[in-house]
Motif scaffolding. Structure first.
Motif, mmCIF file in Angstrom:
data_model
loop_
_atom_site.group_PDB
_atom_site.id
_atom_site.type_symbol
_atom_site.label_atom_id
_atom_site.label_comp_id
_atom_site.label_asym_id
_atom_site.label_seq_id
_atom_site.Cartn_x
_atom_site.Cartn_y
_atom_site.Cartn_z
ATOM 1 N N ILE A 5 11.390 60.338 85.465
ATOM 2 C CA ILE A 5 11.510 59.254 84.498
ATOM 3 C C ILE A 5 10.141 58.590 84.369
ATOM 4 C CG2 ILE A 5 12.611 57.043 83.982
ATOM 5 C CD1 ILE A 5 14.979 58.024 85.717
ATOM 6 N N PRO A 6 9.609 58.488 83.151
ATOM 7 C CA PRO A 6 8.291 57.881 82.987
ATOM 8 C C PRO A 6 8.355 56.354 83.110
ATOM 9 C CG PRO A 6 9.183 58.436 80.848
ATOM 10 C CD PRO A 6 10.161 58.953 81.887
ATOM 11 N N SER A 7 7.299 55.785 83.645
ATOM 12 C CA SER A 7 7.177 54.326 83.693
ATOM 13 C C SER A 7 6.626 53.852 82.350
ATOM 14 C CB SER A 7 6.228 53.907 84.817
ATOM 15 O OG SER A 7 4.905 54.319 84.513
ATOM 16 N N VAL A 8 6.614 52.547 82.152
ATOM 17 C CA VAL A 8 6.001 51.987 80.944
ATOM 18 C C VAL A 8 4.531 52.384 80.903
ATOM 19 C CG1 VAL A 8 5.371 49.857 79.745
ATOM 20 C CG2 VAL A 8 7.654 50.101 80.725
ATOM 21 N N GLY A 43 11.540 52.776 70.791
ATOM 22 C CA GLY A 43 12.964 52.813 71.084
ATOM 23 C C GLY A 43 13.266 52.624 72.559
ATOM 24 N N HIS A 44 12.255 52.710 73.399
ATOM 25 C CA HIS A 44 12.438 52.444 74.826
ATOM 26 C C HIS A 44 12.628 50.945 75.022
ATOM 27 C CE1 HIS A 44 10.282 56.298 74.946
ATOM 28 N NE2 HIS A 44 10.958 56.500 76.075
ATOM 29 N N ARG A 45 13.327 50.588 76.080
ATOM 30 C CA ARG A 45 13.452 49.172 76.402
ATOM 31 C C ARG A 45 13.334 49.010 77.907
ATOM 32 N NH1 ARG A 45 19.804 48.443 74.960
ATOM 33 N NH2 ARG A 45 20.146 50.596 75.433
ATOM 34 N N VAL A 46 12.816 47.852 78.290
ATOM 35 C CA VAL A 46 12.622 47.576 79.710
ATOM 36 C C VAL A 46 13.230 46.212 80.031
ATOM 37 C CG1 VAL A 46 10.305 46.557 79.451
ATOM 38 C CG2 VAL A 46 10.976 47.595 81.623
ATOM 39 N N ASP A 47 13.970 46.182 81.108
ATOM 40 C CA ASP A 47 14.538 44.931 81.613
ATOM 41 C C ASP A 47 13.477 44.334 82.537
ATOM 42 O OD1 ASP A 47 15.853 42.926 83.043
ATOM 43 O OD2 ASP A 47 17.752 44.019 83.038
ATOM 44 N N ILE A 81 4.466 47.168 83.490
ATOM 45 C CA ILE A 81 3.760 48.452 83.446
ATOM 46 C C ILE A 81 4.359 49.446 84.438
ATOM 47 C CG2 ILE A 81 1.539 49.581 83.943
ATOM 48 C CD1 ILE A 81 0.236 47.000 82.744
ATOM 49 N N MET A 82 4.742 48.949 85.602
ATOM 50 C CA MET A 82 5.308 49.823 86.635
ATOM 51 C C MET A 82 6.806 50.062 86.441
ATOM 52 S SD MET A 82 3.208 48.491 89.937
ATOM 53 C CE MET A 82 3.799 49.803 90.997
ATOM 54 N N GLN A 87 15.617 54.887 77.222
ATOM 55 C CA GLN A 87 15.474 55.254 75.805
ATOM 56 C C GLN A 87 16.697 54.787 75.053
ATOM 57 O OE1 GLN A 87 12.896 57.466 74.394
ATOM 58 N NE2 GLN A 87 13.712 56.771 72.450
ATOM 59 N N GLY A 88 16.443 54.155 73.893
ATOM 60 C CA GLY A 88 17.545 53.795 73.012
ATOM 61 C C GLY A 88 18.318 52.659 73.345
#
Length: 88
Positions: A5-8, A43-47, A81-82, A87-88
């Motif tokens: 899984i890629p990081s930001v 389309g990616h999202r990060v909490d 960043i880490m 996705q989505g």
């Protein structure tokens, strides 16, 4: 083999996420620690709150009242960043 899984940060290196978007995610969290996950144009999202929770140093420094605003921003941005987006 499981897919990594890629990081930001990985997405940034691939130009799927921009520096401006990382800055916007950081700013949104600093304005409201209960903000919804940040959605990138890709389309990616990060909490962001979860990313901070997973980053021990950021979690520690953000819980201390004496932490300066500049260091708070740096720690949130580092956690973003880490962080691992979905996705989505």
């Amino acid at each position: 083999m499981a897919k990594e899984i890629p990081s930001v940060g990985d997405l940034r290196r691939k130009s799927e996420v921009t520096d401006d978007e990382i800055e916007a995610a950081t700013t949104a969290y600093l304005k409201d620690g209960n903000a919804e996950p940040f959605v990138f144009k890709s389309g990616h999202r990060v909490d962001v709150a979860k990313a901070i929770e997973m980053h021990p140093q950021a979690k520690k420094l953000l819980s201390e009242e004496a932490t300066t605003p500049g260091l708070r921003r740096t720690m949130v941005m580092t956690a973003v960043i880490m962080g691992f987006p979905v996705q989505g």
